[in-house]
Design a protein around this motif. Structure first.
Motif, PDB file in Angstrom:
ATOM      1  N   ASP A  78       0.795  -1.230   0.000  1.00 10.42           N
ATOM      2  CA  ASP A  78       0.000   0.000   0.000  1.00 10.42           C
ATOM      3  C   ASP A  78       0.831   1.285   0.000  1.00 10.42           C
ATOM      4  OD1 ASP A  78      -2.238  -1.588   0.073  1.00 10.42           O
ATOM      5  OD2 ASP A  78      -2.489  -1.457   2.245  1.00 10.42           O
ATOM      6  N   PHE A  79       2.060   1.227   0.523  1.00  7.34           N
ATOM      7  CA  PHE A  79       2.845   2.452   0.656  1.00  7.34           C
ATOM      8  C   PHE A  79       4.126   2.448  -0.177  1.00  7.34           C
ATOM      9  CE2 PHE A  79       0.215   2.286   4.460  1.00  7.34           C
ATOM     10  CZ  PHE A  79      -0.271   3.580   4.541  1.00  7.34           C
ATOM     11  N   GLY A  80       4.477   1.306  -0.765  1.00 11.54           N
ATOM     12  CA  GLY A  80       5.637   1.256  -1.636  1.00 11.54           C
ATOM     13  C   GLY A  80       6.921   0.863  -0.934  1.00 11.54           C
ATOM     14  N   GLN A  81       7.958   0.635  -1.759  1.00 11.91           N
ATOM     15  CA  GLN A  81       9.215   0.083  -1.257  1.00 11.91           C
ATOM     16  C   GLN A  81       9.949   1.009  -0.294  1.00 11.91           C
ATOM     17  OE1 GLN A  81      10.538  -3.136  -2.307  1.00 11.91           O
ATOM     18  NE2 GLN A  81      11.750  -2.766  -0.469  1.00 11.91           N
ATOM     19  N   GLU A  82       9.984   2.287  -0.602  1.00 14.48           N
ATOM     20  CA  GLU A  82      10.731   3.208   0.256  1.00 14.48           C
ATOM     21  C   GLU A  82      10.127   3.250   1.659  1.00 14.48           C
ATOM     22  OE1 GLU A  82      12.714   7.657   0.119  1.00 14.48           O
ATOM     23  OE2 GLU A  82      11.053   7.184  -1.221  1.00 14.48           O
ATOM     24  N   ALA A  83       8.793   3.342   1.739  1.00  9.11           N
ATOM     25  CA  ALA A  83       8.125   3.332   3.042  1.00  9.11           C
ATOM     26  C   ALA A  83       8.339   1.989   3.730  1.00  9.11           C
ATOM     27  CB  ALA A  83       6.635   3.615   2.872  1.00  9.11           C
ATOM     28  N   PHE A  84       8.300   0.914   2.932  1.00  8.18           N
ATOM     29  CA  PHE A  84       8.498  -0.407   3.504  1.00  8.18           C
ATOM     30  C   PHE A  84       9.889  -0.548   4.115  1.00  8.18           C
ATOM     31  CE2 PHE A  84      10.132  -4.756   2.929  1.00  8.18           C
ATOM     32  CZ  PHE A  84       9.283  -5.436   3.790  1.00  8.18           C
ATOM     33  N   ASP A  85      10.909  -0.015   3.426  1.00 12.47           N
ATOM     34  CA  ASP A  85      12.266  -0.080   3.973  1.00 12.47           C
ATOM     35  C   ASP A  85      12.341   0.623   5.326  1.00 12.47           C
ATOM     36  OD1 ASP A  85      13.219  -1.495   1.818  1.00 12.47           O
ATOM     37  OD2 ASP A  85      13.862   0.278   0.723  1.00 12.47           O
ATOM     38  N   THR A  86      11.654   1.764   5.433  1.00 15.43           N
ATOM     39  CA  THR A  86      11.610   2.492   6.700  1.00 15.43           C
ATOM     40  C   THR A  86      10.922   1.661   7.771  1.00 15.43           C
ATOM     41  OG1 THR A  86      11.565   4.642   5.587  1.00 15.43           O
ATOM     42  CG2 THR A  86      10.750   4.575   7.850  1.00 15.43           C
ATOM     43  N   VAL A  87       9.792   1.053   7.403  1.00 13.62           N
ATOM     44  CA  VAL A  87       9.035   0.228   8.347  1.00 13.62           C
ATOM     45  C   VAL A  87       9.840  -0.989   8.774  1.00 13.62           C
ATOM     46  CG1 VAL A  87       7.047  -1.316   8.506  1.00 13.62           C
ATOM     47  CG2 VAL A  87       6.753   0.992   7.605  1.00 13.62           C
ATOM     48  N   LEU A  88      10.547  -1.612   7.834  1.00 15.74           N
ATOM     49  CA  LEU A  88      11.337  -2.799   8.164  1.00 15.74           C
ATOM     50  C   LEU A  88      12.458  -2.464   9.141  1.00 15.74           C
ATOM     51  CD1 LEU A  88      11.509  -5.815   7.505  1.00 15.74           C
ATOM     52  CD2 LEU A  88      13.146  -5.251   5.711  1.00 15.74           C
ATOM     53  N   GLN A  89      13.091  -1.306   8.950  1.00 18.05           N
ATOM     54  CA  GLN A  89      14.128  -0.882   9.889  1.00 18.05           C
ATOM     55  C   GLN A  89      13.536  -0.621  11.273  1.00 18.05           C
ATOM     56  OE1 GLN A  89      16.008   2.487   8.018  1.00 18.05           O
ATOM     57  NE2 GLN A  89      16.634   1.291   6.238  1.00 18.05           N
ATOM     58  N   SER A  90      12.345  -0.038  11.294  1.00 14.04           N
ATOM     59  CA  SER A  90      11.676   0.204  12.578  1.00 14.04           C
ATOM     60  C   SER A  90      11.316  -1.113  13.252  1.00 14.04           C
ATOM     61  CB  SER A  90      10.399   1.028  12.357  1.00 14.04           C
ATOM     62  OG  SER A  90      10.700   2.316  11.894  1.00 14.04           O
TER      63      SER A  90
END
Length: 269
Positions: A78-90
């Motif tokens: 829903d939010f794309g790869q860049e947002a996902f990378d941020t979420v995965l780091q969190s």
């Protein structure tokens, strides 16, 4: 009181709406409590977790593995790869926090397995094959090529969920072939085996203007294009039509040839 797994999609949807500013958090909690008889504190914690992760902070509230898995999968969609990378780091920081805060510190193997699973989805790691390169290093759908930034050795781009569908992408390429429909560039002919099958896939309907999901027809809605033409198509918002870009090429080529002719005629040997 635990939140049933079959209610997690509703909780995630509400959390995403809160993050996007479509609904106040209190209204979302009230809707979930009244409609699904869910625990307000648990719901509130889950909504906070999504917001915290999308903003790059460390979530402190625990959720079960099913919920983490659902949140991570749908964040990517829903939010794309860049947002996902941020979420995965969190999420990784959450795992570290969770393990260190237990009465008996130690690894949580379930969360670590989940982290390893989604860590493989990152688009910012080297690819080992041409096929992987086509799906990771050079994502297919760039909403705004001008937004690409080089940070050290890392190329960061914004992508959307539609290019993540390998089936639609493959069907498009099977129908049209891995050749740019704008300029005719064929990576295999130019670069040999390493370029075999490489091509971007462009959405004729500008995905940036949709604002939600849509059912894509690989033949009707998608076209294979080279990275250069893909970037040029997105020089306008909404994106330029393929026919219009072809006209730009023809005009430029004719004008360029005219200039070369004029210069040659003026040269005195």
């Amino acid at each position: 009181m635990k939140i049933p797994n079959d209610s997690i999609p509703e909780v995630y949807s509400a959390a995403a709406d809160v993050y996007r500013g479509r609904i106040p958090k209190d209204d979302a909690v009230e809707r979930l409590v009244r409609g699904f008889r869910l625990n307000p504190t648990s719901v509130s914690n889950m909504i906070n977790n999504l917001d915290v992760m999308l903003n790059g902070r460390t979530p402190k509230r625990a959720m079960n593995v099913f919920t983490w898995d659902y949140f991570l999968r749908h964040t990517l969609e829903d939010f794309g790869q860049e947002a996902f990378d941020t979420v995965l780091q969190s999420f990784e920081r959450h795992v570290d926090y969770h393990e260190s805060s237990k009465k008996k510190p130690g690894k949580d193997h379930s969360l670590r397995a989940l982290l390893a699973k989604f860590g493989k989805s990152s688009a910012i790691k080297p690819a080992t094959t041409a096929g992987e390169a086509a799906n990771t290093i050079y994502p297919d759908d760039i909403e705004d090529p001008a937004s690409i930034l080089i940070e050290g050795a890392l190329l960061r781009i914004t992508v959307n969920r539609y290019e993540r569908d390998p089936v639609a992408r493959q069907k498009c390429i099977e129908h049209y072939g891995p050749v740019c429909v704008v300029c005719g560039f064929d990576f295999e002919k130019r670069y040999g085996a390493i370029g075999a099958g490489f091509i971007h896939v462009h959405h004729l309907v500008d995905i940036a203007s949709i604002g939600g999901r849509y059912q894509v027809d690989p033949v009707r809605d998608l076209r294979p294009v080279c990275p250069n033409c893909h970037a040029m198509l997105h020089q306008e918002r909404p994106s330029m039509s393929i026919e219009n870009l072809k006209q730009h090429m023809v005009i430029n080529m004719n004008g360029g040839q005219k200039m070369i002719t004029e210069v040659n005629e003026e040269v005195i040997f």
